[in-house]
Design a protein around this motif. Structure first.
Motif, PDB file in Angstrom:
ATOM      1  N   THR A  96      22.148 -23.115  10.938  1.00 57.22           N
ATOM      2  CA  THR A  96      21.906 -24.482  11.394  1.00 57.22           C
ATOM      3  C   THR A  96      20.962 -25.179  10.414  1.00 57.22           C
ATOM      4  N   ASP A 144      20.193 -26.891  20.211  1.00 54.55           N
ATOM      5  CA  ASP A 144      19.773 -28.184  19.676  1.00 54.55           C
ATOM      6  C   ASP A 144      19.904 -29.261  20.746  1.00 54.55           C
ATOM      7  N   THR A 158      18.280 -24.109   6.036  1.00 56.20           N
ATOM      8  CA  THR A 158      18.615 -23.170   7.110  1.00 56.20           C
ATOM      9  C   THR A 158      17.663 -21.976   7.078  1.00 56.20           C
ATOM     10  N   VAL A 213      21.359 -22.882  18.249  1.00 58.36           N
ATOM     11  CA  VAL A 213      20.737 -22.875  16.925  1.00 58.36           C
ATOM     12  C   VAL A 213      21.006 -21.511  16.303  1.00 58.36           C
ATOM     13  N   THR A 214      21.508 -21.503  15.076  1.00 56.28           N
ATOM     14  CA  THR A 214      21.854 -20.253  14.392  1.00 56.28           C
ATOM     15  C   THR A 214      21.128 -20.176  13.052  1.00 56.28           C
TER      16      THR A 214
END
Length: 476
Positions: free
Chosen positions: A73, A63, A247, A69-70
């Motif tokens: 997120t 990010d 997400t 970023v997962t």
């Protein structure tokens, strides 16, 4: 016995061969990573489902703060939110509390437009964007922004219509702001709360919420000449139309729910959301083209896309880069759709990056021509040659309005245009400055030439006067 053994062995080999020869599963991870590496997209969250199964849920890149970023997120999905607002309305419709073909005024007595035909707008017309309201008639992005859904409805009292209700499709965010307000009033609770308890909760989307404005500190990227520049999302109204934050993990649950409604709505209502009226390609919060059901979303610093493929795959992508000609999440989603459909998509640069390169080259050329133009300005100056170099300045001044014509009436402010396509604004600014320099040089040459001629004429006149005085006959 030997013959029986050979038959059994042949059968075993026959059944084993297809498994051994089966095609490997699509390499979603490899394609996404290749896309980010090649295009420079900073980060993306991706969900891929098939039927009721999750194929892949993951985050890639980073990010704006540098954090990875997962799948967990939380990111804005912009106008992909419209499909969720439509589900909320359909849920109330199934309960008999909202009629899709009832006028909006039945549920919102204070819904009034400047055009009296607004009383004929139905709930369905809001959801399939055929209400007659349009950006060309009511450029909501350029106007003072509301702070609540109630205010969003109230400000429409000054809104004219672009056409007859139900006649034509016009993509317009206020349609879904009004729809969300209907949910609030009919359900007797804030829209965000109804989404949480009536849509997100039953689907297990525990990380999802909706907001009326971007949360403070929301930061993504814009692209300018291939460079990713971190920017804060501007403060604007997003409620009902494009305000959901979610997400990749929750988006996978949302995609799976599209098969049969996920218990939020019936299978028939889910199918209705994906089925446009005859002759149209926009249903209820979803667009349908070439057998694919999809929707995209744009914030100034993020983009999103969702796609349902005929073969049962579902794809959702959120990218932390805003739109610059392309929706970057849509580009990645289209590549994944091709991959999952058995294709071998090649990763290519976004059109916005390529366009910026052309714009940069044109701007440099303009600077070179301006230098030459300034040097030649004193050669045979003419007044009519002053105006043409100022044309880029005129284009720059009217750029938001001109882009509104190109993008079906969607007009924004100059600052918003700078977010959407900074390369265009910068390049046109350089070209305009170069043109102004040439125009100023030509005006200066003309003024200098005029003064020189005046001085020359004045000198000649004085000389004539002196000659006449010296040769005047004497009175004696």
């Amino acid at each position: 016995m030997t013959r029986l053994f050979l038959v059994l062995a042949a059968l075993l080999l026959a059944t084993a061969t297809p498994a051994a020869a089966a095609a490997p599963p699509p390499d979603v991870d490899g394609y996404v990573r290749a896309h980010l590496d090649h295009t420079g997209l900073p980060g993306a969250a991706v969900a891929v489902t098939r039927g009721g199964d999750v194929v892949r849920v993951a985050g890639y890149g980073h990010d704006a703060a540098g954090a990875p970023v997962t799948a967990a997120t939380r990111l804005p999905i912009a106008s992909v939110s419209k499909s969720m607002t439509a589900f909320a309305v359909l849920r109330l419709a199934e309960a008999g509390r909202v009629g899709l073909d009832e006028p909006v005024t039945r549920y919102l007595p204070d819904f009034r437009l400047a055009d009296p035909r607004g009383t004929r707008i139905t709930v369905r017309m809001l959801l399939d964007q055929t209400s007659g309201m349009a950006d060309s008639a009511f450029p909501d992005l350029k106007l003072a922004q509301p702070h609540t859904l109630a205010e969003a409805v109230t400000r429409l009292r000054d809104a004219p219509l672009a056409g007859e209700p139900g006649a034509e499709f016009h993509y317009h965010n206020p349609n879904y702001e009004v729809a969300a307000r209907i949910v609030e009033v009919v359900a007797g609770q804030p829209f965000a709360e109804y989404l949480r308890t009536g849509v997100f909760g039953p689907l297990g989307m525990t990380a999802s919420t909706t907001v009326d404005a971007p949360p403070a500190g929301t930061t993504g990227y814009v692209r300018a000449f291939g460079i990713e520049v971190p920017v804060s999302e501007p403060d604007w109204f997003t409620g009902g139309s494009h305000g959901v934050l979610t997400t990749a993990a929750d988006l996978a649950r949302w995609l799976i729910a599209q098969r049969d409604g996920g218990g939020v709505v019936s299978p028939a209502s889910a199918a209705l959301a994906h089925t446009p009226a005859p002759g149209r390609d926009y249903a209820l919060g979803w667009a349908v083209r070439d057998g694919r059901v999809s929707h995209t979303g744009d914030w100034f610093s993020h983009t999103a896309a969702q796609v349902l493929l005929p073969g049962g795959y579902g794809i959702a992508v959120v990218a932390n880069a805003g739109m610059a000609v392309d929706n970057e999440a849509e580009l990645l989603a289209q590549g994944l759709a091709s991959l999952l459909s058995g294709g071998s998509p090649e990763v290519s640069l976004p059109a916005g990056v390529l366009a910026d390169r052309v714009l940069g080259a044109v701007a440099l050329l303009a600077v070179g021509l301006a230098v030459a133009g300034v040097r030649r300005a004193r050669r045979k100056p003419r007044w009519w040659r002053v105006a043409p170099p100022l044309l880029p300045l005129v284009l720059l001044a009217f750029l938001p309005r001109l882009l509104g014509v190109v993008f079906a009436g969607r007009q924004g402010t100059f600052a918003q245009v700078l977010y959407v396509w900074p390369g265009l604004v910068i390049a046109l600014g350089v070209i305009a400055a170069a043109g102004v320099a040439v125009a100023v040089a030509r005006v200066s040459a003309l003024v200098s030439g005029t003064r020189a001629r005046n001085q020359e004429e004045s000198g000649e006149t004085r000389g004539e006067h002196r000659w006449a005085s010296a040769n005047r006959p004497s009175a004696s």
